[in-house]
Design a protein around this motif. Structure first.
Motif, PDB file in Angstrom:
ATOM      1  N   UNK A 235       0.841  -1.196   0.000  1.00  0.00           N
ATOM      2  CA  UNK A 235       0.000   0.000   0.000  1.00  0.00           C
ATOM      3  C   UNK A 235       0.878   1.248   0.000  1.00  0.00           C
ATOM      4  N   UNK A 236       0.433   2.266  -0.721  1.00  0.00           N
ATOM      5  CA  UNK A 236       1.147   3.534  -0.821  1.00  0.00           C
ATOM      6  C   UNK A 236       0.312   4.651  -0.211  1.00  0.00           C
ATOM      7  N   UNK A 237       0.956   5.546   0.508  1.00  0.00           N
ATOM      8  CA  UNK A 237       0.282   6.738   1.009  1.00  0.00           C
ATOM      9  C   UNK A 237       1.072   7.972   0.579  1.00  0.00           C
ATOM     10  N   UNK A 238       0.369   9.080   0.450  1.00  0.00           N
ATOM     11  CA  UNK A 238       1.018  10.357   0.201  1.00  0.00           C
ATOM     12  C   UNK A 238       1.042  11.149   1.497  1.00  0.00           C
ATOM     13  N   UNK A 239       2.210  11.630   1.872  1.00  0.00           N
ATOM     14  CA  UNK A 239       2.376  12.469   3.051  1.00  0.00           C
ATOM     15  C   UNK A 239       2.502  13.908   2.559  1.00  0.00           C
ATOM     16  N   UNK A 240       1.460  14.694   2.786  1.00  0.00           N
ATOM     17  CA  UNK A 240       1.333  16.018   2.186  1.00  0.00           C
ATOM     18  C   UNK A 240       1.579  17.079   3.256  1.00  0.00           C
ATOM     19  N   UNK A 241       2.685  17.805   3.109  1.00  0.00           N
ATOM     20  CA  UNK A 241       3.039  18.819   4.087  1.00  0.00           C
ATOM     21  C   UNK A 241       2.172  20.061   3.897  1.00  0.00           C
ATOM     22  N   UNK A 242       1.652  20.588   5.011  1.00  0.00           N
ATOM     23  CA  UNK A 242       0.833  21.801   4.974  1.00  0.00           C
ATOM     24  C   UNK A 242       1.381  22.817   5.972  1.00  0.00           C
ATOM     25  N   UNK A 243       0.875  24.031   5.884  1.00  0.00           N
ATOM     26  CA  UNK A 243       1.366  25.099   6.749  1.00  0.00           C
ATOM     27  C   UNK A 243       0.813  24.971   8.158  1.00  0.00           C
ATOM     28  N   UNK A 244       1.416  25.723   9.075  1.00  0.00           N
ATOM     29  CA  UNK A 244       0.925  25.758  10.456  1.00  0.00           C
ATOM     30  C   UNK A 244      -0.492  26.311  10.510  1.00  0.00           C
ATOM     31  N   UNK A 266     -13.059  15.699  -9.155  1.00  0.00           N
ATOM     32  CA  UNK A 266     -12.009  14.896  -8.540  1.00  0.00           C
ATOM     33  C   UNK A 266     -11.083  14.344  -9.618  1.00  0.00           C
ATOM     34  N   UNK A 267      -9.812  14.231  -9.270  1.00  0.00           N
ATOM     35  CA  UNK A 267      -8.814  13.676 -10.170  1.00  0.00           C
ATOM     36  C   UNK A 267      -9.232  12.275 -10.620  1.00  0.00           C
ATOM     37  N   UNK A 268      -9.277  12.059 -11.940  1.00  0.00           N
ATOM     38  CA  UNK A 268      -9.754  10.775 -12.468  1.00  0.00           C
ATOM     39  C   UNK A 268      -8.670   9.707 -12.508  1.00  0.00           C
ATOM     40  N   UNK A 322       7.235   3.952  -1.622  1.00  0.00           N
ATOM     41  CA  UNK A 322       5.982   3.659  -2.309  1.00  0.00           C
ATOM     42  C   UNK A 322       6.056   3.854  -3.813  1.00  0.00           C
ATOM     43  N   UNK A 323       4.912   3.707  -4.448  1.00  0.00           N
ATOM     44  CA  UNK A 323       4.773   3.866  -5.898  1.00  0.00           C
ATOM     45  C   UNK A 323       4.766   5.368  -6.224  1.00  0.00           C
ATOM     46  N   UNK A 324       5.819   5.850  -6.876  1.00  0.00           N
ATOM     47  CA  UNK A 324       5.971   7.298  -7.083  1.00  0.00           C
ATOM     48  C   UNK A 324       4.853   7.883  -7.938  1.00  0.00           C
ATOM     49  N   UNK A 325       4.445   7.160  -8.977  1.00  0.00           N
ATOM     50  CA  UNK A 325       3.373   7.669  -9.815  1.00  0.00           C
ATOM     51  C   UNK A 325       2.073   7.747  -9.035  1.00  0.00           C
ATOM     52  N   UNK A 326       1.834   6.733  -8.198  1.00  0.00           N
ATOM     53  CA  UNK A 326       0.627   6.745  -7.383  1.00  0.00           C
ATOM     54  C   UNK A 326       0.680   7.882  -6.358  1.00  0.00           C
ATOM     55  N   UNK A 327       1.854   8.160  -5.813  1.00  0.00           N
ATOM     56  CA  UNK A 327       1.992   9.292  -4.889  1.00  0.00           C
ATOM     57  C   UNK A 327       1.619  10.593  -5.594  1.00  0.00           C
ATOM     58  N   UNK A 328       2.148  10.776  -6.801  1.00  0.00           N
ATOM     59  CA  UNK A 328       1.829  11.989  -7.558  1.00  0.00           C
ATOM     60  C   UNK A 328       0.336  12.092  -7.844  1.00  0.00           C
ATOM     61  N   UNK A 329      -0.271  10.977  -8.250  1.00  0.00           N
ATOM     62  CA  UNK A 329      -1.713  10.973  -8.529  1.00  0.00           C
ATOM     63  C   UNK A 329      -2.527  11.240  -7.267  1.00  0.00           C
ATOM     64  N   UNK A 333      -5.148  14.201  -6.557  1.00  0.00           N
ATOM     65  CA  UNK A 333      -6.497  13.953  -6.046  1.00  0.00           C
ATOM     66  C   UNK A 333      -6.761  14.813  -4.815  1.00  0.00           C
ATOM     67  N   UNK A 334      -5.779  14.880  -3.927  1.00  0.00           N
ATOM     68  CA  UNK A 334      -5.914  15.691  -2.712  1.00  0.00           C
ATOM     69  C   UNK A 334      -6.299  17.129  -3.042  1.00  0.00           C
ATOM     70  N   UNK A 335      -5.693  17.681  -4.083  1.00  0.00           N
ATOM     71  CA  UNK A 335      -5.939  19.070  -4.449  1.00  0.00           C
ATOM     72  C   UNK A 335      -7.377  19.305  -4.889  1.00  0.00           C
TER      73      UNK A 335
END
Length: 362
Positions: A235-244, A266-268, A322-329, A333-335
């Motif tokens: 399983x792959x997860x994206x760790x998305x850094x955000x501001x304080x 939503x991202x397809x 993880x899977x780099x392409x899946x992380x990017x996708x 999607x998050x956006x």
């Protein structure tokens, strides 16, 4: 000598092994054997045993489509605050949990049924209420949600530390080593088990409990007549850094599990089921050991067909990010799922889950 024999030796010092050690130490002489989290994951290092608890954000919820899950989770979560008090280690943040998606889907209907039958403290939220209560989340107008109040997320790292600390306070012996082999010996008509570590240390015990997850088949832990068919799902997860500021705005948002068609924008290009449904989970911003704030977003297991069968495949995966392409996708999607939050940076993380089948050849 009998004084040298443990009643139980637990192999694996993760979330399950540490919990067993904590409770088992109340009634007998217990030894817990398993390695601590490595300082870094390097595919060129000798270390090839890892764990899924190297994380600060795991969803803690009773709400589920399976009543057995709900009953067991309720028992487990009811003890969180006591474990925190007894150990002095905080690990649970009660921000709530939200299951969202198409209101007429089987998954949603099953969750609502179990919630009602088990008398969970939950609330059905219409699309309009979702928009009002969680304005940064972008749902479809055919979605609704089931919001569980007494739920949230845990630091898996801290939970393991708390449980090991309590186990040791009750007399448990903890050995920070990897187990290479479990074998059996007969002595004076009595059968005993021997747990042998990679460094040659031997633990004599009456019973052994394996809490080794995806790595069970990669050491000599099972009886020779018991073969484990590994079905290891990466399983792959994206760790998305955000501001304080984003952390402040979203830190009390619930942990989200979503099954459904998603909003139109939503991202397809993201793993979906055969009928086009998204299945994902997302945690609110959490502060990690690097002092940064991350939102974690990941896919569920049926979104990938990849399976591992070898120790090297699993080691390579744990060290890959993880899977780099899946992380990017996933970040794309998050956006579209979270509005008004711009990532500072992102990276991938991963784990392996195991759904084995045992074949008894005796």
């Amino acid at each position: 000598m009998e004084d040298d024999v443990y009643d139980l030796c637990i192999v694996g010092a993760g979330m399950i092994g540490s919990a067993v050690a904590k409770y088992a130490s109340e009634w007998g002489r217990v030894c817990l054997v398993g390695p601590e989290e490595p300082k870094e994951r390097d595919v060129n290092s000798k270390r090839d045993i890892f764990g899924c608890h190297y994380d600060e954000g795991r969803i803690a919820r009773c709400l589920a489509h399976d009543p057995v899950w709900t009953q067991l989770a309720r028992i487990s979560m009811s003890r969180y605050r006591q474990i925190e008090r007894d150990s002095g280690i905080d690990f649970y943040d009660e921000v709530g949990s939200l299951v969202a998606g198409g209101k007429d889907t089987k998954y949603t209907i099953d969750n609502e049924r179990v919630s009602k039958e088990q008398q969970l403290e939950s609330e059905i939220l219409s699309y309009e209420t979702l928009k009002t209560k969680f304005p940064l989340l972008n749902f479809s107008d055919i979605d609704h949600g089931l919001y569980e109040v007494k739920a949230g997320h845990i630091s898996a790292r801290n939970l393991v530390s708390a449980q090991i600390k309590l186990a040791k306070s009750k007399g448990c012996t903890y050995i920070n080593e990897i187990v290479e082999k479990v074998t059996q010996m007969e002595e004076g008509g009595n059968s005993k088990m021997i747990v042998i570590t990679e460094l040659g240390k031997q633990v004599l015990c009456r019973k052994v409990l394996l809490a080794t997850g995806a790595f069970t088949a990669f050491r000599n832990l099972l009886p020779v007549d018991l073969e484990l068919e590994v079905g290891l799902c990466p399983l792959t997860t994206a760790m998305i850094e955000v501001t304080a500021d984003d952390f402040t705005n979203m830190r009390k948002y619930p942990a989200v599990i979503y099954f459904g068609k998603g909003a139109d924008n939503w991202k397809k290009d993201y793993p979906r089921s055969n009928d086009g449904d998204y299945s994902l989970y997302m945690l609110p911003p959490i502060k990690y050991p690097d002092e940064k704030y991350y939102i974690k977003l990941g896919h569920l297991q049926h979104a990938t067909s990849k399976r591992f069968t070898s120790s090297f495949e699993v080691k390579e995966w744990y060290c890959s990010g993880g899977d780099r392409q899946l992380v990017n996708n996933t970040v794309d999607l998050f956006k579209t799922v979270v509005q008004g939050v711009k990532p500072i940076s992102y990276h991938g993380d991963n784990c392996v889950i195991n759904k084995p089948q045992l074949n008894d050849h005796t």
